[in-house]
Design an enzyme around this catalytic site. Structure first.
Site, short mmCIF file in Angstrom:
data_model
loop_
_atom_site.label_atom_id
_atom_site.label_comp_id
_atom_site.label_asym_id
_atom_site.label_seq_id
_atom_site.Cartn_x
_atom_site.Cartn_y
_atom_site.Cartn_z
N HIS A 108 -5.76 1.76 -4.33
CA HIS A 108 -4.88 1.24 -3.28
C HIS A 108 -4.48 -0.19 -3.60
CE1 HIS A 108 -8.02 -1.07 -0.67
NE2 HIS A 108 -8.46 -0.96 -1.89
N HIS A 156 -2.78 1.53 6.78
CA HIS A 156 -3.15 1.38 5.37
C HIS A 156 -3.32 2.75 4.74
CE1 HIS A 156 -4.44 -1.03 1.99
NE2 HIS A 156 -5.44 -0.18 1.77
N CYS A 185 0.82 -1.22 0.00
CA CYS A 185 0.00 0.00 0.00
C CYS A 185 0.85 1.26 0.00
CB CYS A 185 -1.00 -0.03 1.15
SG CYS A 185 -0.29 0.17 2.81
#
Length: 349
Positions: free
Chosen positions: A324, A312, A264
């Site tokens: 993402h 994240h 990520c």
């Protein structure tokens, strides 16, 4: 006769007891099988897999941070080694020059200065020579002082290099621990997924707990929602979003920063790197790499962070969508900006 009857009775009793014990053990075993925990349902597997993937992602970001520091330490160590080599070469040159002077003095040894003056046919010439030797002696003393200083400098650089090497060894050991923890969690998640049918497994992987259902259909719908010119705050943000759009469909690989695979924070770092902006490596350092933006003011290119530990991150693409890299086994994809627990957003400088 009575003795035989008594012996037979004892034998019968022992046999009956053994049978009862065997029966009890069998009943216990059967009861154990009868009361064994049922296999987890697909919903339970999904919840546990999501938890494991989330824990693994937190450890991945810790791994990324340690690796970034290890890489910096290794570069610093290489620089120190180069500096030590250069200083050592200069030291050796100074030593050689000093040695040549000392050798010449030894070969051209002189008598006592008073005797030389007394025997000299030209006292004035001798005095001039003596003054010259004194100046040479002063230069020799300066050269000796310089060699001593260079020795200290070389040792200081070497000591710093030894410290850096120790730091690097510690960092590599920590990287190994993090890597083992990540692999253990991912192995457990794969084992849980293996208990499902192919159809159930596809359903669990499609709804990955990091942005809802993915796949080409979801990405096409998200592209539709974000379709049109990117109304980014500036050209660099537009370039970052364009890079992320081009990465859609690339696999998630933990620790990867592109161009073929990403995690990520690797995706957001690569996207903004393509725009000429150097972001730090981890989610929690990227969260401090710009100005905070409220949820209501998001613009394409902004970094959106999720979960309490900022574990994240995605890049806002407009139209209520982020791009993402969700987790292992998934690909870079679009997802609704509110599909995960929103914490903060940052606009890189």
């Amino acid at each position: 006769m009575n003795a035989r009857v008594a012996s037979h009775s004892r034998t019968t009793a022992r046999t009956a007891g053994a049978i009862m014990l065997i029966g009890a053990a069998t009943a216990t075993a059967l009861g154990g099988f009868a009361h064994a925990d049922p296999p987890p349902t697909p919903a339970e597997v999904r919840a546990r897999v999501d938890r494991l993937h989330h824990e693994a992602e937190q450890t991945v970001e810790e791994y990324n941070g340690v690796k970034e520091e290890a890489d910096r330490t290794e570069r610093a160590l290489d620089d120190l080694r180069d500096e030590a080599a250069r200083k050592t070469a200069r030291l050796n040159d100074a030593r050689n020059a000093l040695g040549s002077f000392a050798t010449a003095q030894y070969r051209n040894g002189t008598a006592d200065p008073t005797v030389q003056l007394a025997l000299s046919a030209e006292p004035e010439d001798y005095l001039r020579s003596a003054a010259l030797l004194e100046r040479v002696g002063n230069r020799q003393a300066t050269a000796l002082e310089g060699v001593g200083r260079q020795l200290r400098e070389v040792e200081q650089v070497r000591a710093e290099a030894r410290d850096r090497l120790a730091e690097l060894k510690d960092a590599r050991a920590e990287l190994k621990r993090h890597k083992g923890a990540i692999e253990d969690k991912l192995t457990e998640a794969r084992g849980l997924l293996d208990t499902l049918t192919a159809e159930q497994r596809d359903a669990v992987l499609g709804a990955d707990g990091h942005g809802g259902a993915g796949g080409s259909a979801g990405d096409r719908a998200a592209r539709g929602a974000a379709r049109g010119p990117v109304q980014a705050p500036n050209a660099r943000a537009a370039r970052a979003v364009s890079y992320a759009q081009g990465a859609v469909g690339s696999p998630y690989v933990w620790g990867a920063v592109g161009p073929a695979a990403f995690d990520c924070s690797g995706l957001t770092q690569a996207a903004w790197g393509a725009a000429g902006v150097s972001l730090p490596r981890t989610t929690y350092t990227q969260a401090a790499a710009g100005s905070t933006v409220p949820r209501s003011a998001l613009a394409p290119g902004d970094l959106v962070f999720y979960y309490s530990g900022l574990s994240h991150v995605g890049i806002y693409a407009g139209g209520g969508q982020i791009i993402h890299a969700p987790r292992p086994g998934a690909t870079v994809r679009y997802a609704p900006v509110d599909s995960m627990p929103f914490v903060t957003a940052v606009r890189p400088a």
